[in-house]
Every structure is written in C-alpha cells, then in structure tokens.
Design an enzyme around this catalytic site. Structure first.
Site, PDB file in Angstrom:
ATOM      1  CG  HIS A 166      19.466  19.853  39.720  1.00  0.00           C
ATOM      2  ND1 HIS A 166      18.103  19.724  39.524  1.00  0.00           N
ATOM      3  CD2 HIS A 166      19.972  20.347  38.558  1.00  0.00           C
ATOM      4  CE1 HIS A 166      17.802  20.144  38.307  1.00  0.00           C
ATOM      5  NE2 HIS A 166      18.919  20.525  37.705  1.00  0.00           N
ATOM      6  CD  GLU A 169      17.527  18.633  42.913  1.00  0.00           C
ATOM      7  OE1 GLU A 169      17.375  17.560  42.282  1.00  0.00           O
ATOM      8  OE2 GLU A 169      17.223  19.746  42.429  1.00  0.00           O
ATOM      9  CG  HIS A 259      15.894  15.505  39.860  1.00  0.00           C
ATOM     10  ND1 HIS A 259      16.645  16.601  39.498  1.00  0.00           N
ATOM     11  CD2 HIS A 259      15.970  14.635  38.828  1.00  0.00           C
ATOM     12  CE1 HIS A 259      17.152  16.401  38.285  1.00  0.00           C
ATOM     13  NE2 HIS A 259      16.760  15.218  37.858  1.00  0.00           N
ATOM     14  CD  GLU A 335      11.785  16.594  41.192  1.00  0.00           C
ATOM     15  OE1 GLU A 335      12.444  16.848  42.228  1.00  0.00           O
ATOM     16  OE2 GLU A 335      12.062  17.055  40.067  1.00  0.00           O
TER      17      GLU A 335
END
Length: 374
Positions: A166, A169, A259, A335
């Site tokens: 993504h 990010e 991410h 994350e």
C-alpha cells in the site's frame, strides 16, 4: 507581497486546491487513487506563508477510506523534507483541519513522512555496493518502473521481506531502510551471523506506481495488491505476480510483509492463524517471533492488534494468509502507526522515520532468535 501557492506536482504529491484566497479558510480535497475509491494519503507544498497563520480544511475527509485514522491524528510537516514534525490537527463535522503558522517561506505537509522514489533509488544504489548484496529487477510495473529486489547473504535459509504494498504506508520503506542499514553493517555480529545462515530477498517497495502517483492503497490500475495473492496476473497486479514467481524459485522459510495502520496507535504483528493449513507449530513460531521482538524493542507490543481469524476462515487473497497456507512458512504482517505509539509517545514527531528505522533494525534480533526454528 508574496502570493500563497499550494502544489502537489511532485513525486507522491496529492491534493486538490478548491480555494486558497483566504489563508484562514483554505479549502482542499484529497484526490482518489486512480480507478479506485480509496483515498487518505495527502502530500502538498505551501509557499509564501512565512509567519502567516494557516487553517487548511480537507473538506472530503469524511469520505476517506479509514475514518478511525482521523481520531487523535496530527499531520506531518517539514521545512527541509528530512525532519518531519507534527502540527495541530483536528477532525470536526467531516472536515480535517490543519492549523499551522510556518516559520519559513515554504513548508511541506503529508499524511506521514514521505519516502520518495528518488530516495528509493538512493537506497538500492547504496545497498548494491556492499559485496554481500545483489540487485535484481523482478519485472516492470504497469507504469514501466522497475520492481527492485535486493538479495543479501548466502545462507541455506530463505527470508523474504516485502514492504509498501500500500503505497501511502511510507513508514514501511523507512522500516526497510533501517533493516538494510543494519543487515549490511559488517561490524554488527547479528547481521554477520544472519548473512551466513540466510539468503535475504528484500523488496523495499512493492508498489512504485502508486507511490509516485500519490495513492493510498492501490497500483496504477486501481488494484489493491494485498488482495491479489491468490489470483495475481501480469495485467492487473504484476508486482505480486513477479514476486511470487521469484519466491517459487527461491523457496521461503520466513516472510515478513511490512505495512502501516491508519487507526491503531501501536506497532504489532498479525499472523495467518485463520489459514486452513495453519498448525499449532506455526502458532508457536509466530508467538516466539513476537515475544522476541517485544523483548528487544519497547516500541513493539503484543496486547493490541487485529482480531484473529477463526480457523480456516482466512482470506487467502491477503499476503500473509496466502504465504503461510501455500508455502507453510512463518508468515507475518508487521503494522506501524500513522499516528504515534501510544505506549511510548513523542508529541513533537509522533511515529517517525527514525523510529521506523530503529524498529526495522530490531527485527534482525528477532530473526536470529527464531533462526533454528524456521
């Protein structure tokens, strides 16, 4: 008198200026990803506002992809595009309002500290000069950019690192920079040991097209790469297709997909517990890795994260679920926050590039801790 100027005409820029006639009531919108409804990433430059109080209103913020992302969020700003600090930001009645009085002539604002494609070129150019590193192009993206992969070390075990599926990010590539800086440090005994035992395959940016275009979540065709792993094609998702081709050639013992999360103000790891082939042994390895990283870095924790999928219910189009199910390896999604680490806050910088780099470096210790088990 200097005229106020707002532009996004640069790498990863994203903003639409609706009205900038009054510095106290600037009206902006975030541009949607091409051929997609996703948007949340913004990155723009304001000039001619030294010592001028600005109130910038992103009027379509209520239509953004993740509304939880605006809660307690503070926008990033920089005068030199190296040091990024947080500025007063609030979300009211569907509008994201950024208030700031610049001290210099020009200031850049962004959803998170950007990692430009130019810096990406510098990163891979630097890394390939190390004798232990080789740079390969796995294929071309839809916009004709190179999908770069660094191969480092010559050990029997295979570890794959992918980041920035993504593109918005950007913290993921800052993480990779820290990871590579330590892995290629010849004075670091952990790095040397890992390079002897492991062959690393590192894709610092899985989505160059989306990154350059200023997308939040998709590639040049509006495709979310992290929903393509069970069906990737050269026509829709060449980035995933070419990485999977390479993984099938090299094999994989551990895969870490990096991410950022819009809503949760924590660093955490999600596993593939819901994959049909996930076993108790897989769970033990996953827990060992998370425990090792938590012991190493106070910026990492295991209390907060995503709800675990029920056994057999995982979406196999998602990278980590697909990898653990297809390759029976230790597969994880790491994350990081767009906001700050609520457990260890930094009011001036929030979660920052420097902290991303340090967390990336800390993962080498966690990998060494589970090396014999993978």
């Amino acid at each position: 008198m200097t005229t106020l100027s707002i532009t996004d005409r640069f790498d990863s820029g994203n903003i639409i200026v609706k009205d900038a006639s009054d510095p106290q009531a600037i009206s902006l919108e975030i541009r949607r990803d091409h051929r997609s409804d996703f948007f949340q990433w913004f990155h723009f430059r304001v000039s001619g506002a030294r010592d001028t109080a600005l109130s910038m209103r992103i009027i379509n913020a209520a239509e953004a992809a993740y509304l939880d992302g605006w809660t307690d969020y503070q926008a990033c700003a920089s005068y030199d595009r190296e040091t990024w600090f947080r500025v007063e930001t609030r979300y009211e009645d569907g509008v994201l309002i950024i208030d700031h009085e610049p001290e210099l002539d020009t200031v850049w604002y962004a959803y998170f500290a950007p990692y430009s494609m130019e810096r990406h070129q510098d990163l891979i150019a630097w890394a390939q000069t190390h004798p232990a590193a080789r740079l390969d192009v796995l294929g071309d993206t839809l916009d004709g950019q190179s999908l770069d992969c660094l191969t480092i070390g010559d050990g029997d075990k295979s570890i794959w690192i992918t980041a920035r599926q993504h593109p918005g990010e950007s913290m993921a590539e800052w993480w990779v920079e820290g990871f590579l800086t330590r892995l290629l440090d010849d004075a670091d005994p952990v790095a040397r040991r890992l390079r002897e035992a492991v062959t690393f395959h590192v894709v610092p940016n899985m989505n160059p097209d989306g990154s350059r275009r200023g997308h939040l979540r998709t590639n040049a065709k509006g495709v979310n790469l992290n929903r393509e792993w069970d069906k990737a094609t050269p026509e829709n998702s060449p980035e995933v297709f070419y990485v999977l081709e390479a993984i099938r050639r090299t094999g994989v013992d551990l895969h870490l997909d990096v991410h950022g999360d819009e809503g949760l103000p924590y660093n955490f790891i999600a596993g593939g517990e819901g994959a049909p082939n996930f076993t108790e042994a897989d769970g033990a390895m996953l827990d060992a890795y998370k425990s090792a990283l938590e012991a190493i870095s106070p910026d990492f924790q295991t209390t907060h994260g995503y709800e675990v999928d029920a056994p057999g219910s995982a979406d196999l189009s998602i990278c980590t679920n697909y990898m653990v199910n297809e390759f029976r390896c230790l597969a994880m999604t790491l994350e990081m926050p767009f906001k700050d680490n609520a457990d260890l806050p930094d009011p001036l910088h929030g979660w920052s590039p420097d902290r991303c780099r340090k967390l990336g470096a800390a993962n080498l210790d966690a990998m060494l801790a589970v090396l014999d088990a993978i």
